[in-house]
Design a protein around this motif. Structure first.
Motif, PDB file in Angstrom:
ATOM      1  N   GLY A   1      36.571  44.202  50.593  1.00  0.00           N
ATOM      2  CA  GLY A   1      36.193  43.525  51.821  1.00  0.00           C
ATOM      3  C   GLY A   1      35.884  42.053  51.717  1.00  0.00           C
ATOM      4  N   VAL A   2      36.168  41.423  50.574  1.00  0.00           N
ATOM      5  CA  VAL A   2      35.847  39.998  50.426  1.00  0.00           C
ATOM      6  C   VAL A   2      36.983  39.089  50.872  1.00  0.00           C
ATOM      7  CG1 VAL A   2      34.200  40.398  48.556  1.00  0.00           C
ATOM      8  CG2 VAL A   2      36.607  39.961  48.001  1.00  0.00           C
ATOM      9  N   GLY A   3      38.124  39.659  51.231  1.00  0.00           N
ATOM     10  CA  GLY A   3      39.232  38.837  51.724  1.00  0.00           C
ATOM     11  C   GLY A   3      40.298  38.533  50.702  1.00  0.00           C
ATOM     12  N   LYS A   4      40.516  39.433  49.746  1.00  0.00           N
ATOM     13  CA  LYS A   4      41.524  39.186  48.702  1.00  0.00           C
ATOM     14  C   LYS A   4      42.937  39.111  49.286  1.00  0.00           C
ATOM     15  CE  LYS A   4      40.299  42.790  46.283  1.00  0.00           C
ATOM     16  NZ  LYS A   4      39.134  43.205  47.092  1.00  0.00           N
ATOM     17  N   SER A   5      43.309  40.104  50.088  1.00  0.00           N
ATOM     18  CA  SER A   5      44.659  40.119  50.659  1.00  0.00           C
ATOM     19  C   SER A   5      44.863  38.963  51.625  1.00  0.00           C
ATOM     20  CB  SER A   5      44.920  41.457  51.367  1.00  0.00           C
ATOM     21  OG  SER A   5      44.915  42.523  50.429  1.00  0.00           O
TER      22      SER A   5
ATOM     23  N   ASP B   1      47.644  41.047  43.610  1.00  0.00           N
ATOM     24  CA  ASP B   1      46.609  41.449  44.569  1.00  0.00           C
ATOM     25  C   ASP B   1      45.963  42.728  44.037  1.00  0.00           C
ATOM     26  OD1 ASP B   1      45.016  41.882  46.741  1.00  0.00           O
ATOM     27  OD2 ASP B   1      46.625  41.867  48.235  1.00  0.00           O
ATOM     28  N   MET B   2      44.729  42.603  43.547  1.00  0.00           N
ATOM     29  CA  MET B   2      44.068  43.694  42.853  1.00  0.00           C
ATOM     30  C   MET B   2      43.205  44.525  43.803  1.00  0.00           C
ATOM     31  SD  MET B   2      45.149  43.193  39.758  1.00  0.00           S
ATOM     32  CE  MET B   2      44.053  44.163  38.721  1.00  0.00           C
ATOM     33  N   PRO B   3      42.914  45.779  43.445  1.00  0.00           N
ATOM     34  CA  PRO B   3      42.020  46.619  44.255  1.00  0.00           C
ATOM     35  C   PRO B   3      40.576  46.145  44.167  1.00  0.00           C
ATOM     36  CG  PRO B   3      42.719  47.803  42.289  1.00  0.00           C
ATOM     37  CD  PRO B   3      43.478  46.525  42.299  1.00  0.00           C
ATOM     38  N   GLY B   4      39.736  46.659  45.070  1.00  0.00           N
ATOM     39  CA  GLY B   4      38.367  46.191  45.151  1.00  0.00           C
ATOM     40  C   GLY B   4      37.348  47.005  44.380  1.00  0.00           C
ATOM     41  N   GLN B   5      37.747  48.111  43.761  1.00  0.00           N
ATOM     42  CA  GLN B   5      36.787  48.927  43.007  1.00  0.00           C
ATOM     43  C   GLN B   5      36.291  48.157  41.790  1.00  0.00           C
ATOM     44  OE1 GLN B   5      39.150  50.134  44.724  1.00  0.00           O
ATOM     45  NE2 GLN B   5      38.232  51.808  45.868  1.00  0.00           N
ATOM     46  N   ILE B   6      34.994  47.900  41.774  1.00  0.00           N
ATOM     47  CA  ILE B   6      34.420  47.023  40.773  1.00  0.00           C
ATOM     48  C   ILE B   6      34.462  47.627  39.375  1.00  0.00           C
ATOM     49  CG2 ILE B   6      31.998  47.747  40.781  1.00  0.00           C
ATOM     50  CD1 ILE B   6      33.373  44.167  41.172  1.00  0.00           C
ATOM     51  N   GLU B   7      34.588  48.955  39.280  1.00  0.00           N
ATOM     52  CA  GLU B   7      34.627  49.608  37.966  1.00  0.00           C
ATOM     53  C   GLU B   7      35.766  49.086  37.096  1.00  0.00           C
ATOM     54  OE1 GLU B   7      33.130  52.790  40.898  1.00  0.00           O
ATOM     55  OE2 GLU B   7      34.577  51.146  40.865  1.00  0.00           O
ATOM     56  N   LEU B   8      36.845  48.690  37.731  1.00  0.00           N
ATOM     57  CA  LEU B   8      38.024  48.226  36.983  1.00  0.00           C
ATOM     58  C   LEU B   8      37.748  46.951  36.203  1.00  0.00           C
ATOM     59  CD1 LEU B   8      40.808  48.813  39.657  1.00  0.00           C
ATOM     60  CD2 LEU B   8      40.425  50.148  37.584  1.00  0.00           C
TER      61      LEU B   8
ATOM     62  N   ALA C   1      41.056  34.882  39.759  1.00  0.00           N
ATOM     63  CA  ALA C   1      40.351  34.308  40.903  1.00  0.00           C
ATOM     64  C   ALA C   1      39.466  35.417  41.464  1.00  0.00           C
ATOM     65  CB  ALA C   1      41.328  33.808  41.954  1.00  0.00           C
ATOM     66  N   TYR C   2      38.167  35.318  41.183  1.00  0.00           N
ATOM     67  CA  TYR C   2      37.221  36.371  41.570  1.00  0.00           C
ATOM     68  C   TYR C   2      36.533  35.953  42.858  1.00  0.00           C
ATOM     69  CZ  TYR C   2      33.904  40.199  40.925  1.00  0.00           C
ATOM     70  OH  TYR C   2      33.168  41.349  41.081  1.00  0.00           O
ATOM     71  N   LEU C   3      36.785  36.697  43.952  1.00  0.00           N
ATOM     72  CA  LEU C   3      36.250  36.350  45.264  1.00  0.00           C
ATOM     73  C   LEU C   3      34.951  37.096  45.544  1.00  0.00           C
ATOM     74  CD1 LEU C   3      39.122  35.204  45.506  1.00  0.00           C
ATOM     75  CD2 LEU C   3      39.190  36.041  47.857  1.00  0.00           C
ATOM     76  N   LEU C   4      34.036  36.387  46.180  1.00  0.00           N
ATOM     77  CA  LEU C   4      32.776  36.974  46.644  1.00  0.00           C
ATOM     78  C   LEU C   4      32.538  36.478  48.065  1.00  0.00           C
ATOM     79  CD1 LEU C   4      30.500  38.773  45.393  1.00  0.00           C
ATOM     80  CD2 LEU C   4      29.195  36.664  45.093  1.00  0.00           C
ATOM     81  N   ASP C   5      32.113  37.358  48.943  1.00  0.00           N
ATOM     82  CA  ASP C   5      31.897  37.026  50.352  1.00  0.00           C
ATOM     83  C   ASP C   5      30.789  35.974  50.480  1.00  0.00           C
ATOM     84  OD1 ASP C   5      31.352  37.012  53.120  1.00  0.00           O
ATOM     85  OD2 ASP C   5      31.988  39.101  53.297  1.00  0.00           O
ATOM     86  N   ALA C   6      31.110  34.839  51.104  1.00  0.00           N
ATOM     87  CA  ALA C   6      30.127  33.755  51.242  1.00  0.00           C
ATOM     88  C   ALA C   6      28.914  34.183  52.051  1.00  0.00           C
ATOM     89  CB  ALA C   6      30.787  32.533  51.887  1.00  0.00           C
ATOM     90  N   THR C   7      29.066  35.167  52.940  1.00  0.00           N
ATOM     91  CA  THR C   7      27.917  35.625  53.740  1.00  0.00           C
ATOM     92  C   THR C   7      26.869  36.326  52.890  1.00  0.00           C
ATOM     93  OG1 THR C   7      29.052  37.704  54.315  1.00  0.00           O
ATOM     94  CG2 THR C   7      29.336  35.836  55.817  1.00  0.00           C
ATOM     95  N   PHE C   8      27.196  36.645  51.645  1.00  0.00           N
ATOM     96  CA  PHE C   8      26.220  37.251  50.741  1.00  0.00           C
ATOM     97  C   PHE C   8      25.039  36.321  50.475  1.00  0.00           C
ATOM     98  CE2 PHE C   8      28.826  40.689  48.276  1.00  0.00           C
ATOM     99  CZ  PHE C   8      29.120  41.289  49.490  1.00  0.00           C
ATOM    100  N   VAL C   9      25.222  35.016  50.673  1.00  0.00           N
ATOM    101  CA  VAL C   9      24.127  34.080  50.384  1.00  0.00           C
ATOM    102  C   VAL C   9      22.954  34.297  51.336  1.00  0.00           C
ATOM    103  CG1 VAL C   9      25.760  32.383  49.514  1.00  0.00           C
ATOM    104  CG2 VAL C   9      24.984  32.216  51.882  1.00  0.00           C
TER     105      VAL C   9
END
Length: 295
Positions: free
Chosen positions: A13-17, A105-112, A139-147
């Motif tokens: 859900g961070v907008g990778k695609s 374009d990688m999956p979002g499961q953090i375990e990987l 390129a590791y994306l994180l949602d800016a709204t997390f701040v």
């Protein structure tokens, strides 16, 4: 002949695609070639059709139906199956020229990226000398709204740092969806979050409702009811995570607004620098009028 690639990764859900689509559009407008590889076996909708899709090899839906696995277990099975059939990748990529930027374009499961060595094994295969010999960055994306929620911000930063350590390739950390913060935070205040540090916990908005409870955060007993109800033990955990990130001093962020072409171009320039795409070119010299005399 080297090949060039970027792995776009991060939590779901961070907008990778969306970033991949914006990056491909920008490359096309600038007459650069892109090769889009979808490695998310659960993805269904794409703005740009993938040039290579893992679902042509195996899909998450089929795995869950046939093996009775959940989403996470099914995803790990899909990647283990990919590791046993790496010719699926090599046959499609080996004939690409150095003019292409390969976008994974990688999956979002953090375990990987933090728990199992599947992605590091894939990276080793792509970057080893031979047919592919790819210069690769993450390129590791994180949602800016997390701040807005310091706990989410530091948890995301910890996962980013874990991925940096585990993957061992040039790495960019990016705060995506910057367009969603325009009405929530001033640019001056946001600059503090580009480099995580423990002082960000001092003015956590989520903590204001609990400040009336007199509990010492640093000495609170994790088993004490008042400490638990006041959130003191949760604050202890956040402080420990923040201190860990600050002590490693590895994580810093770039800003991304996928709706802004200049923002996408800026991120692309960092990617090109990491993979040395323009290695033979001279650095661009700024014109005299571009310098800020006040700085």
């Amino acid at each position: 002949m080297s090949k060039y690639g970027v792995m776009v990764m991060g939590p779901a859900g961070v907008g990778k695609s969306t970033f991949c689509a914006s990056l491909i559009t920008h490359l096309q407008l600038n007459r650069r070639s892109a090769f889009y590889v979808n490695l998310d076996p659960a993805a269904e909708h794409f703005e740009h059709p993938p040039d290579l899709d893992i679902k042509d090899l195996i899909s998450l839906e089929d795995v869950m139906d046939e093996l009775k696995l959940g989403p996470n277990g099914g995803l790990l099975y899909c990647f283990e199956f990919l590791m046993e059939n790496l010719d699926f990748l090599s046959e499609a990529l080996e004939f690409l020229t150095e003019e292409y930027l390969v976008i994974f374009d990688m999956p979002g499961q953090i375990e990987l990226y933090t728990h199992v060595p599947v992605v590091p094994t894939l990276i080793k295969f792509l970057t080893q000398a031979g047919a592919l010999d790819m210069r690769l960055c993450a390129a590791y994306l994180l949602d800016a709204t997390f701040v807005i929620d310091r706990a989410k911000y530091f948890a995301g930063s910890l996962s980013a740092m874990s991925a940096m350590i585990m993957l061992e390739i040039p790495h960019l950390n990016i705060l995506s969806k910057m367009d969603l913060l325009k009405d929530q935070m001033r640019k001056k205040d946001f600059k503090r979050f580009l480099v995580p540090d423990t002082t960000l916990l001092e003015d956590d908005p989520a903590d204001r409702s609990r400040r009336k409870v007199k509990v010492d955060v640093h000495s609170a007993d994790p088993t004490d009811k008042d400490a638990i109800m006041s959130g003191a033990t949760f604050k202890q955990l956040n402080a420990a995570v923040a201190n860990l990130i600050e002590s490693f001093s590895m994580v810093s962020y770039l800003k991304l607004d996928s709706t802004d072409e200049d923002s996408v171009q800026a991120i692309l320039s960092y990617i090109d620098d990491c993979i040395q795409f323009h290695e033979a070119q001279e650095p661009k010299e700024l014109a005299d009028e571009e310098y800020d005399e006040d700085e």
